[in-house]
Design an enzyme around this catalytic site. Structure first.
Site, PDB file in Angstrom:
ATOM      1  N   ALA A  83       8.078  87.916  25.072  1.00 52.87           N
ATOM      2  CA  ALA A  83       9.028  86.809  25.018  1.00 52.87           C
ATOM      3  C   ALA A  83       8.424  85.508  25.542  1.00 52.87           C
ATOM      4  CB  ALA A  83      10.273  87.158  25.843  1.00 52.87           C
ATOM      5  N   SER A 132       8.502  88.500  18.908  1.00 52.85           N
ATOM      6  CA  SER A 132       9.675  88.890  19.669  1.00 52.85           C
ATOM      7  C   SER A 132      10.929  88.177  19.172  1.00 52.85           C
ATOM      8  CB  SER A 132       9.468  88.560  21.152  1.00 52.85           C
ATOM      9  OG  SER A 132      10.648  88.803  21.898  1.00 52.85           O
ATOM     10  N   TYR A 143      16.079  93.002  18.958  1.00 47.56           N
ATOM     11  CA  TYR A 143      17.088  93.563  19.838  1.00 47.56           C
ATOM     12  C   TYR A 143      18.409  93.468  19.074  1.00 47.56           C
ATOM     13  CZ  TYR A 143      13.867  93.170  23.819  1.00 47.56           C
ATOM     14  OH  TYR A 143      12.795  93.287  24.667  1.00 47.56           O
ATOM     15  N   THR A 202      13.426  97.589  19.274  1.00 50.00           N
ATOM     16  CA  THR A 202      13.202  98.072  20.636  1.00 50.00           C
ATOM     17  C   THR A 202      14.394  98.916  21.063  1.00 50.00           C
ATOM     18  OG1 THR A 202      11.784  96.223  21.255  1.00 50.00           O
ATOM     19  CG2 THR A 202      12.900  97.370  23.035  1.00 50.00           C
ATOM     20  N   LYS A 242      10.481 101.162  18.648  1.00 51.31           N
ATOM     21  CA  LYS A 242       9.579 100.918  19.782  1.00 51.31           C
ATOM     22  C   LYS A 242      10.242 101.384  21.075  1.00 51.31           C
ATOM     23  CE  LYS A 242       7.078  97.160  22.118  1.00 51.31           C
ATOM     24  NZ  LYS A 242       7.733  97.255  23.454  1.00 51.31           N
ATOM     25  N   HIS A 291       7.600  99.967  27.559  1.00 52.10           N
ATOM     26  CA  HIS A 291       7.925  98.547  27.749  1.00 52.10           C
ATOM     27  C   HIS A 291       6.986  97.898  28.755  1.00 52.10           C
ATOM     28  CE1 HIS A 291      11.261  96.027  26.149  1.00 52.10           C
ATOM     29  NE2 HIS A 291      10.900  95.206  27.109  1.00 52.10           N
ATOM     30  N   ARG A 316       8.113  97.618  32.372  1.00 57.96           N
ATOM     31  CA  ARG A 316       9.037  96.536  32.748  1.00 57.96           C
ATOM     32  C   ARG A 316      10.502  96.975  32.793  1.00 57.96           C
ATOM     33  NH1 ARG A 316       7.361  91.343  32.488  1.00 57.96           N
ATOM     34  NH2 ARG A 316       9.241  90.540  31.512  1.00 57.96           N
ATOM     35  N   ASP A 331       1.393 101.349  22.960  1.00 56.47           N
ATOM     36  CA  ASP A 331       0.987 100.208  23.772  1.00 56.47           C
ATOM     37  C   ASP A 331       1.017 100.606  25.236  1.00 56.47           C
ATOM     38  OD1 ASP A 331       3.631 100.058  24.719  1.00 56.47           O
ATOM     39  OD2 ASP A 331       4.170  98.381  23.439  1.00 56.47           O
ATOM     40  N   GLY A 382      -1.311  99.157  28.841  1.00 55.76           N
ATOM     41  CA  GLY A 382      -2.505  99.324  29.646  1.00 55.76           C
ATOM     42  C   GLY A 382      -3.824  99.095  28.951  1.00 55.76           C
ATOM     43  N   ARG A 431       0.316  91.665  27.376  1.00 58.11           N
ATOM     44  CA  ARG A 431       0.018  90.704  28.442  1.00 58.11           C
ATOM     45  C   ARG A 431      -1.308  89.958  28.227  1.00 58.11           C
ATOM     46  NH1 ARG A 431       2.463  95.058  31.386  1.00 58.11           N
ATOM     47  NH2 ARG A 431       4.272  94.419  32.641  1.00 58.11           N
TER      48      ARG A 431
END
Length: 359
Positions: free
Chosen positions: A89, A116, A139, A165, A232, A256, A259, A287, A289, A311
């Site tokens: 986001a 997103s 969403y 998601t 997801k 996520h 998170r 996804d 790491g 990230r």
């Protein structure tokens, strides 16, 4: 919320870890807390990374794989490599051009882009600069009519898949954000949602949970679009089976990014059981790491069709704008190709069969 004079690749940025360190120095502390933080004590955030370090690569030699072909196909579309940009986001927290800069860089690196719902630029504006491999993350909205309008806008703008998601009906308890006092600064909003009814806020937990999506909602969405729908946030093999039964075109094994619920196991550890349950019926992405090309190889050796990275993309954006995003993707692509070559894998199809992984 960052010093926007940084639009050149720093001389010392040679890995994704370098970009993370530099982004922590350049982003506003509140933006850093939002973009890098996780739920609770951030144990799952740490576990996601550590899971890759526990796995070792066992190379095969003399196999004529000095060069590596990283191409693959998903949903009828050719991809140059299996590295996609995960939905994150509010990219304008990292750069004034936000997702427009990110999408431009993704197109330059021929990377799949998952935009997103909470993008700080509209999906139409992003589509105008993005490459052909673009998906929209959804969403579900409080009103089905608003969700359906988002779907129609995505279809009209040439998005090629929808990523629903399913693991975040409410936000996780994000202590780092709360300590930093994070709030969206003036001028940054969820641009795609401006004309829709908003979710209740301010302590309305019961209202939010009443709006949590169900398998019935998933089947409704799939029935309303011709685009492939990818779920997801699948972690349990039984949920993977339900995803197939619902008509999902693919799934993403994801927690996520740590998170939402802390102490959830790392996605890499959960991936093999989900892959075994699916038995190749639909693509399984993952996804969480991934920071090295060797991580991409390990995920694919455990059965992932492709991977998503989140990230590090916004870290690259904060450090060097679109050039930083492109460089982050290029580093991962090159590291992945080198890892393929050094483990004797000429194509991505060779990876699962090459006995690469041992504990």
């Amino acid at each position: 919320m960052t010093d926007q004079s940084h639009n050149e690749i720093p001389a010392g940025a040679v890995s994704l870890a370098d970009y993370e360190r530099l982004a922590s120095e350049r982003l506003h502390p509140k933006a850093w807390a939002f973009l890098s933080g996780g739920a609770g004590d951030e144990i799952t955030v740490r576990w996601n990374r550590e899971a890759f370090d526990r796995l070792q690569l066992l190379p095969r030699v003399l196999r004529g794989a000095a060069s590596a072909d990283s191409r693959l196909e998903m949903f009828g579309r050719a991809f140059s490599h299996p590295i996609l940009l995960a939905p994150v986001a509010y990219h304008r927290l990292a750069h004034p051009h936000g997702e427009l800069a990110t999408a431009t860089a993704a197109a330059a690196q021929e990377a799949g882009l998952v935009l997103s719902t909470l993008s700080s630029e509209t999906l139409e504006d992003v589509a105008a600069v993005a490459g052909p491999r673009r998906w929209l993350q959804l969403y579900l909205q409080p009103q089905r009519a608003d969700t359906l309008d988002l779907v129609r806008r995505a279809e009209a703008a040439g998005y090629e898949a929808l990523v629903l998601t399913v693991d975040a009906p409410i936000n996780g308890v994000r202590d780092r954000e709360r300590r930093a006092g994070f709030a969206l600064p003036n001028g940054i909003t969820a641009a795609n949602l401006a004309r829709y009814a908003q979710f209740p806020s301010g302590g309305a937990l019961e209202q939010l949970m009443a709006l949590a999506p169900t398998w019935e909602d998933v089947e409704w969405l799939i029935g309303e679009t011709t685009l492939p729908v990818v779920l997801k946030g699948i972690l349990h093999p039984d949920d993977a089976e339900l995803a197939v039964a619902s008509g999902a075109a693919g799934i993403i094994v994801s927690n996520h990014g740590g998170r939402t619920l802390d102490t959830v196991p790392p996605t890499l550890d959960l991936l093999p059981a989900v892959v075994s349950q699916i038995e190749g019926r639909i693509p399984v992405l993952m996804d969480g790491g991934i920071r090295r090309g060797t991580d991409v190889l390990k995920a694919m050796a455990l059965g992932a069709t492709a991977i998503l990275v989140g990230r590090p993309i916004v870290y690259g954006l904060a450090v060097a704008g679109p050039l930083g995003v492109a460089h982050v993707l290029r580093l991962l692509r090159d590291e992945f190709a080198i890892a393929m070559a050094l483990t004797g894998c000429a194509t991505v199809a060779d990876i699962p069969r090459a006995n690469l992984i041992r504990q």
